[in-house]
Design a protein around this motif. Structure first.
Motif, PDB file in Angstrom:
ATOM      1  N   ILE A   7       3.375 -17.444 -12.979  1.00  0.00           N
ATOM      2  CA  ILE A   7       3.898 -16.030 -13.162  1.00  0.00           C
ATOM      3  C   ILE A   7       3.081 -15.084 -13.337  1.00  0.00           C
ATOM      4  N   TYR A   8       3.992 -15.259 -15.007  1.00  0.00           N
ATOM      5  CA  TYR A   8       3.280 -14.203 -15.582  1.00  0.00           C
ATOM      6  C   TYR A   8       1.994 -13.788 -15.557  1.00  0.00           C
ATOM      7  N   ASP A   9       1.075 -14.645 -15.103  1.00  0.00           N
ATOM      8  CA  ASP A   9      -0.436 -14.037 -14.875  1.00  0.00           C
ATOM      9  C   ASP A   9      -0.554 -13.252 -13.829  1.00  0.00           C
ATOM     10  N   ILE A  10       0.303 -13.870 -12.865  1.00  0.00           N
ATOM     11  CA  ILE A  10      -0.083 -12.782 -11.816  1.00  0.00           C
ATOM     12  C   ILE A  10       0.586 -11.570 -11.575  1.00  0.00           C
ATOM     13  N   ASN A  11       1.921 -11.330 -12.290  1.00  0.00           N
ATOM     14  CA  ASN A  11       2.117  -9.894 -12.539  1.00  0.00           C
ATOM     15  C   ASN A  11       1.875  -8.994 -13.366  1.00  0.00           C
ATOM     16  N   ARG A  12       1.207  -9.375 -14.306  1.00  0.00           N
ATOM     17  CA  ARG A  12       0.391  -8.924 -15.937  1.00  0.00           C
ATOM     18  C   ARG A  12      -1.764  -8.585 -15.148  1.00  0.00           C
ATOM     19  N   LEU A  13      -1.539 -10.057 -14.351  1.00  0.00           N
ATOM     20  CA  LEU A  13      -3.137  -9.815 -14.104  1.00  0.00           C
ATOM     21  C   LEU A  13      -3.329  -9.260 -12.760  1.00  0.00           C
ATOM     22  N   VAL A  14      -2.887 -10.456 -11.997  1.00  0.00           N
ATOM     23  CA  VAL A  14      -3.685 -10.095 -10.900  1.00  0.00           C
ATOM     24  C   VAL A  14      -2.982  -8.947 -10.341  1.00  0.00           C
ATOM     25  N   MET A  15      -1.810  -8.872 -10.391  1.00  0.00           N
ATOM     26  CA  MET A  15      -1.354  -7.236  -9.314  1.00  0.00           C
ATOM     27  C   MET A  15      -1.607  -6.288 -10.069  1.00  0.00           C
ATOM     28  N   PRO A  16      -2.222  -5.587 -11.143  1.00  0.00           N
ATOM     29  CA  PRO A  16      -2.616  -4.815 -11.007  1.00  0.00           C
ATOM     30  C   PRO A  16      -3.978  -4.335 -11.317  1.00  0.00           C
ATOM     31  N   TYR A  17      -5.058  -5.853 -10.427  1.00  0.00           N
ATOM     32  CA  TYR A  17      -5.868  -5.567  -9.949  1.00  0.00           C
ATOM     33  C   TYR A  17      -5.677  -5.299  -8.445  1.00  0.00           C
ATOM     34  N   LEU A  18      -5.427  -5.471  -7.542  1.00  0.00           N
ATOM     35  CA  LEU A  18      -4.799  -5.725  -6.746  1.00  0.00           C
ATOM     36  C   LEU A  18      -4.364  -4.323  -6.853  1.00  0.00           C
ATOM     37  N   PHE A  19      -2.917  -3.840  -7.185  1.00  0.00           N
ATOM     38  CA  PHE A  19      -2.623  -2.422  -6.293  1.00  0.00           C
ATOM     39  C   PHE A  19      -4.299  -1.251  -7.215  1.00  0.00           C
ATOM     40  N   VAL A  20      -4.924  -1.892  -8.280  1.00  0.00           N
ATOM     41  CA  VAL A  20      -6.584  -1.288  -7.990  1.00  0.00           C
ATOM     42  C   VAL A  20      -7.074  -1.107  -6.768  1.00  0.00           C
ATOM     43  N   LEU A  21      -7.039  -2.457  -6.235  1.00  0.00           N
ATOM     44  CA  LEU A  21      -7.660  -2.493  -5.111  1.00  0.00           C
ATOM     45  C   LEU A  21      -7.536  -1.968  -3.727  1.00  0.00           C
ATOM     46  N   GLU A  22      -5.894  -1.643  -3.547  1.00  0.00           N
ATOM     47  CA  GLU A  22      -5.514  -1.099  -2.903  1.00  0.00           C
ATOM     48  C   GLU A  22      -5.673   0.577  -2.449  1.00  0.00           C
ATOM     49  N   SER A  23      -5.412   1.112  -4.265  1.00  0.00           N
ATOM     50  CA  SER A  23      -5.320   2.375  -4.642  1.00  0.00           C
ATOM     51  C   SER A  23      -6.868   3.318  -3.973  1.00  0.00           C
ATOM     52  N   ARG A  24      -8.410   1.940  -4.527  1.00  0.00           N
ATOM     53  CA  ARG A  24      -9.436   2.699  -3.856  1.00  0.00           C
ATOM     54  C   ARG A  24      -9.936   2.873  -2.566  1.00  0.00           C
TER      55      ARG A  24
ATOM     56  N   GLU B 218      -8.096   3.249  -0.852  1.00  0.00           N
ATOM     57  CA  GLU B 218      -7.193   4.831  -0.082  1.00  0.00           C
ATOM     58  C   GLU B 218      -7.703   5.784  -0.360  1.00  0.00           C
ATOM     59  N   ARG B 219      -8.214   5.440  -1.696  1.00  0.00           N
ATOM     60  CA  ARG B 219      -9.361   7.479  -1.888  1.00  0.00           C
ATOM     61  C   ARG B 219     -10.873   7.036  -0.964  1.00  0.00           C
ATOM     62  N   SER B 220     -11.172   6.022  -0.637  1.00  0.00           N
ATOM     63  CA  SER B 220     -12.053   5.927   0.121  1.00  0.00           C
ATOM     64  C   SER B 220     -12.144   6.528   1.769  1.00  0.00           C
ATOM     65  N   GLY B 221     -10.641   6.729   2.150  1.00  0.00           N
ATOM     66  CA  GLY B 221     -10.265   7.023   3.784  1.00  0.00           C
ATOM     67  C   GLY B 221      -9.888   5.149   4.389  1.00  0.00           C
ATOM     68  N   HIS B 222      -9.809   4.215   3.359  1.00  0.00           N
ATOM     69  CA  HIS B 222     -10.149   3.044   4.630  1.00  0.00           C
ATOM     70  C   HIS B 222      -8.421   2.391   4.161  1.00  0.00           C
ATOM     71  N   PRO B 223      -7.904   2.802   3.985  1.00  0.00           N
ATOM     72  CA  PRO B 223      -6.964   2.269   3.747  1.00  0.00           C
ATOM     73  C   PRO B 223      -6.003   0.807   4.155  1.00  0.00           C
ATOM     74  N   ASP B 224      -5.888  -0.315   3.200  1.00  0.00           N
ATOM     75  CA  ASP B 224      -5.872  -1.552   3.481  1.00  0.00           C
ATOM     76  C   ASP B 224      -4.642  -2.374   3.071  1.00  0.00           C
ATOM     77  N   SER B 225      -3.444  -1.436   3.515  1.00  0.00           N
ATOM     78  CA  SER B 225      -1.841  -2.301   2.910  1.00  0.00           C
ATOM     79  C   SER B 225      -1.738  -3.664   2.951  1.00  0.00           C
ATOM     80  N   GLU B 226      -2.258  -4.611   3.684  1.00  0.00           N
ATOM     81  CA  GLU B 226      -2.292  -5.606   3.581  1.00  0.00           C
ATOM     82  C   GLU B 226      -3.487  -6.638   2.342  1.00  0.00           C
ATOM     83  N   LEU B 227      -3.707  -6.094   1.687  1.00  0.00           N
ATOM     84  CA  LEU B 227      -5.332  -6.576   0.974  1.00  0.00           C
ATOM     85  C   LEU B 227      -4.574  -7.157  -0.508  1.00  0.00           C
ATOM     86  N   PRO B 228      -3.628  -6.688  -1.143  1.00  0.00           N
ATOM     87  CA  PRO B 228      -3.114  -7.716  -2.133  1.00  0.00           C
ATOM     88  C   PRO B 228      -2.639  -9.408  -1.260  1.00  0.00           C
ATOM     89  N   LEU B 229      -1.641  -8.388  -0.836  1.00  0.00           N
ATOM     90  CA  LEU B 229      -0.697  -9.678   0.009  1.00  0.00           C
ATOM     91  C   LEU B 229      -2.156 -11.162   0.388  1.00  0.00           C
TER      92      LEU B 229
END
Length: 1006
Positions: free
Chosen positions: A394-411, A413-424
């Motif tokens: 759980i600690y690794d998911i919150n500290r390692l995985v979720m930040p990475y998934l949020f970065v992917l989601e942000s990118r 959105e910046r590229s013009g192809h938003p994917d809100s389901e990507l982290p899940l």
């Protein structure tokens, strides 16, 4: 000063080595020499590692070039005052003033080459003095290591009056410099700067750039590239290039040279003039291999340099923290377009430094930054959590995985192809492939009782779908407690069920059972496949599926308890397959206790029966268990069969007679089960001995229920098997016969025949053999008894034990005669015919044996054969009768006996009466027989040939007459009891009958 004195001083100077040079030598030898060019050249030529001595030389040389500088400057300034006539002569009337000055300077140097050389040497001496000051600023020279040395050797130190310079001098770096003073003064300055960079001496580089900026700044990136890649950017941050956001260009460093103003000899005019005179500089110049950027870089080029430097760091060292530090300092210096690279490095650094490592002793291939950037996001998530434990997941998911998934989601959105389901989607993919322990921990941190911010999986329906997919897709057979933990974390929905919803749920369950069945295209249904199945299911179907899951988990725990676990998907596959449920229940009953609870007492077995009945019934929810298609009677039969297969017969008896037992079977079912299990033991037995092994179990299994005719018959068959095996019967040479071969033998009397043929004395135990036949299943079988007696008689005949052979035949005749009286009343006539055929053949066989010397018994046997044989066989038997009687008459005549013994007369009379009775019934042709009629012989020969061809038995060769073409050949020693008649013997007998027996057949004694 005379020239001799000067030459002497020059000679003395050249003879002094650098190691023995002192300030006194400079003052008393070099200074008095009047030749400025020689003294300046000597100061340039002599380079020592002592800073004080070197400075004295440099100051002296600079002073001796002062006048030449002034003269050349004066000539330059006076170049514009040339008269017109001189201009015309020189052709400079159209020149500018600067061109005139330069030309005038060149003219002066041409006329005064010594001054040109002095100016060139002055430039070198000034540069060296600047370098000396830099060197002294950086390192504390050894000559100044103590105040005593300063006072003793340099009382007139030119720096003594400059307190600020002295303070800087004494605050320099302490230690051995990587380069000597002489090398620093003679080598190209860029080379020294690169040496300092590679030695990680960043303060000296900063001082070099400040004090010698015009010479070094164009090569700043060459110097930076010499810094080792493993050095943190914070150590040389003052050297890193910065960006001016207002101009979008690189910020230029402000220089602070040792001399605020440039000396005349260092000017461009002097440099050009000296080049025109081919006066080469003595100092080294930078190599063309060094990168040169005289102008400030643009924003794009500066970002490209930082990217290249980071690639070098990652490629050479793989030290992510160093590369990340460089990115951070670049951002602090205003460099743009490095945000995404910084994000990647930050995320990669978490994988390298923060993610859990593999256990000790496990060597893994290093993952490079380039490989990481090319990885699929799902692979990156798995890399983050590859070595996470249930305690850290759980600690690794919150500290390692979720930040990475949020970065992917942000990118995205910046590229013009938003994917809100990507982290899940990425998180769910990991959960589907994780171990059940990890999944249980994730679900525990996603309980509906937690606040949404604390939950890893926030949607209740997603939790249900993931749980169903993970559990039914798992192959685990021993993690039922973990599966139950997952189920306990799921939401509890209270949904009223309508008829339509019940039908829909039943259809869903049926479809799911079909979906998980392996196919050629999909050998195994993975959790990802199951998630696709569960994803479109509505809320009501999910609720029903969770109820089914609850029942299946309970069933799985029961099966695991008894050592016959099944993967959870098996309960779906077998939900509508009664054959599969029956097979697994058999497995449970027979293998219980092998890998689970030990079954040692009656209570243990009753506990097993209770669990099996529970699996066959319905729970509180009305859903069936693992054996829902089996009835209680089916389960009871399977359980009892399994109990018997373990050999616990006493426990089986106790359970059958227990009033509290859940086992309810009627007597017929118990008898059938015991017979089946006994036969199973029998078929698996390797030895027929009923006192040990599977054969013993087969025998004792029949003692569990009360005795019945079927059970007794099977026990007798086992006893017969044991007795047969005790005679060492063989199925093939050298291979003892097995019980299963005995059971599969179609004609079991052939086993008795094999026994008699392989044991020469077995026929003597006739009653034992008859009992054996009865136990083989031929009890009350008259034909079998007659056949057995025939085999006994035949064996005795082979052994020439004629008394026992006669006894067997006599008993056989009695049995046939008794059978004759009952054949028409109870038994079919065909049975009597079969028995009588065996009987008369054996009587005829024994009655015609010449070695059997008891004539009355032989006549009796032949008489019985005549009584029982078919009509078409009588002639052959009569022939033997006649021959026997003739031989007997001849024997009696030889003995010259007057009267026939009473008993012989009696036997013969009896035989004649029997023959007369048979002849009365026999329809004889109207033949005009004559002893000399050749047609009668031909007729007899033809008749007996036809009869012999139809005989269903053979005559032993023991007593047959040798044929003329057989010579002296003796009979075969083969012990086989096959009964054959040779066609030639029958023909010969028929001929003799026609020649001398026709009259006797009509009653003529002669």
């Amino acid at each position: 000063m005379t020239s001799t004195t000067t030459d002497t001083l020059c000679t003395r100077w050249t003879r002094i080595t650098d190691e023995h040079l002192t300030l006194s030598d400079i003052e008393h030898i070099l200074t008095p020499i009047p030749d400025d060019l020689w003294v300046a050249a000597a100061c340039v030529d002599r380079v020592v590692d002592d800073a004080i001595l070197e400075k004295s030389l440099l100051v002296l040389g600079i002073n001796r070039t002062e006048q030449a500088k002034e003269r050349s400057l004066t000539a330059y300034r006076e170049g514009s005052s040339l008269n017109n006539s001189e201009e015309d002569v020189a052709g400079m009337s159209s020149w500018t003033e600067e061109q005139r000055k330069s030309a005038s300077l060149v003219t002066y140097y041409t006329s005064e080459p010594s001054d040109a050389r002095l100016c060139q040497l002055r430039a070198v001496l000034l540069d060296r003095l600047d370098r000396l000051n830099t060197f002294v600023e950086i390192w504390r020279p050894k000559s100044l290591s103590s105040e005593d040395d300063i006072d003793a050797e340099w009382e007139d130190d030119p720096w003594a009056d400059d307190e600020a310079a002295m303070e800087k001098f004494t605050d320099g770096l302490v230690g051995e410099p990587p380069i000597t003073l002489s090398s620093f003064l003679l080598d190209p300055l860029l080379q020294s700067a690169c040496l300092f960079a590679s030695s990680e001496l960043f303060s000296p580089i900063c001082l070099l750039l400040v004090k010698h900026g015009p010479a070094l700044w164009p090569y700043r990136f060459a110097i930076l590239n010499c810094i080792p890649e493993h050095v943190c950017a914070s150590e040389y941050r003052s050297l890193l290039p910065a960006l001016d956001n207002t101009t979008e260009q690189e910020v230029k460093v402000t220089f602070d040279p040792w001399r605020p103003e440039q000396d005349w000899v260092e000017s461009k005019e002097v440099h050009i003039a000296l080049l025109d005179l081919n006066v080469s500089p003595v100092e080294g110049v930078p190599s063309l291999d060094y990168r040169c950027d005289p102008a400030p870089l643009s924003s794009r080029d500066l970002s490209a340099w930082y990217r290249g430097r980071i690639d070098d760091i990652m490629g050479m060292t793989g030290m992510v923290d160093i590369a990340l530090s460089l990115v951070q300092h670049a951002a602090a210096h205003g460099v743009m377009n490095l945000d995404e690279l910084g994000e990647d490095l930050s995320l990669f650094s978490r994988l390298v430094y923060d993610a859990a490592k593999s256990p000790e002793g496990v060597i893994e291939e290093d993952l490079t930054f380039a490989q990481w950037k090319s990885m699929d996001p799902s692979a990156v998530v798995h890399a983050y959590l590859a070595h996470s434990t249930p305690d850290t997941i759980i600690y690794d998911i919150n500290r390692l995985v979720m930040p990475y998934l949020f970065v992917l989601e942000s990118r995205a959105e910046r590229s013009g192809h938003p994917d809100s389901e990507l982290p899940l989607r990425m998180l769910y993919n990991f959960i589907l492939e994780a171990s059940l322990e990890i999944v249980a921990t994730v679900f525990d941190a996603s309980k509906p009782t937690l606040s949404p911010a604390q939950r890893v999986i926030k949607d209740d329906e997603d939790m249900a779908r993931l749980a169903l997919a993970c559990l039914y897709g798992s192959d685990s057979l021993d993690e039922w407690s973990t599966m139950s933990r997952i189920f306990e974390c799921l939401p509890a929905w209270d949904t009223p069920e309508s008829d339509d919803q019940a039908d829909e749920a039943e259809m869903t369950l049926s479809s799911l059972g079909t979906f998980v069945i392996p196919t050629t295209t999909r050998p195994r249904c993975t959790p990802s496949d199951l998630l696709l199945f569960f994803k479109p299911l509505p809320f009501s179907s999910l609720s029903k599926a969770l109820d089914v899951l609850d029942v299946h988990l309970e069933s799985g725990e029961i099966l695991s308890r008894w050592g016959v676990p099944a993967p959870l998907r098996w309960f779906l596959q077998s939900n509508s397959n009664i054959s599969e449920q029956r097979a697994w229940s058999n497995r449970m009953a027979r293998r219980a206790g092998e890998g689970g609870e030990k079954l040692e007492t009656q209570d243990d077995w009753e506990w097993l029966l209770e669990d099996m009945l529970k699996l066959a019934g319905s729970g509180d929810s009305g859903l069936g268990g693992a054996f829902c298609l089996l009835s209680r009677d089916d389960v009871s039969r399977i359980f009892f069969s399994g109990l018997l297969s373990t050999g616990n017969f006493q426990i089986a008896k106790d359970i059958l007679h227990s009033h509290k037992s859940n086992l309810h079977l009627d007597a017929d079912a118990v008898e059938a089960i015991c017979l089946t299990c006994s036969q199973e033991f029998y078929d698996n037995a390797s030895s027929g001995n009923l006192h040990f092994g599977e054969m013993k179990l087969a025998y004792e299994c029949l003692n569990v229920p009360p005795p019945t005719p079927r059970l007794l018959k099977e026990k007798e068959f086992i006893e017969a098997t044991s007795r047969l095996c005790s005679f060492n019967l063989q199925s093939r040479p050298g291979i003892p016969i097995s019980p299963i071969e005995i059971r599969l033998t179609q004609d079991k009397l052939s086993l008795v025949s094999q026994l008699l043929s392989s044991n020469t004395d077995a026929y003597k135990h006739s009653q034992v053999i008859l009992d054996l036949v009865n136990m083989l299943g031929f009890k009350d079988d008259a034909v079998a008894e007659v056949k057995t007696l025939a085999m006994l008689a035949d064996s005795a005949l082979q052994a020439e034990d004629f008394d026992r052979a006669y006894e067997a035949c006599d008993q056989m005749v009695d049995n046939v005669l008794k059978l004759k009286t009952t054949s028409t009343k109870v038994l079919p006539n065909a049975i009597f015919q079969h028995a009588s055929e065996v009987c008369w053949v054996e009587c005829f066989q024994l009655g015609r044996q010449p070695e059997f010397e008891d004539v009355p018994k032989k006549l009796t046997l032949l008489g019985r054969a005549l009584e029982l044989c078919p009509a078409d066989k009588m002639v052959d038997i009569l022939n033997s009768w006649n021959r026997l009687e003739v031989d007997d008459l001849e024997t009696r005549k030889a003995r010259k006996s007057g009267n026939r013994p009473l008993h012989e007369a009696h036997h013969k009379a009896s035989a004649v009466e029997t023959l007369a009775a048979r002849l009365e019934k026999l329809h004889m042709p109207d033949l005009h027989l004559s002893s000399v009629n050749p047609d009668a012989a031909a007729f007899a020969n033809k008749a007996f040939s036809r009869v012999a061809a139809n005989f269903p038995f053979g005559v032993s060769g023991r007593g047959r007459t040798l044929l003329p073409n057989e010579g002296d050949r003796s009979r075969s020693s083969d012990s086989s009891r096959s009964r054959r008649y040779e066609g030639a013997e029958v023909s010969a007998q028929a001929t003799r009958v026609l020649q001398k027996g026709i009259g006797w057949l009509l009653g003529d004694d002669d």
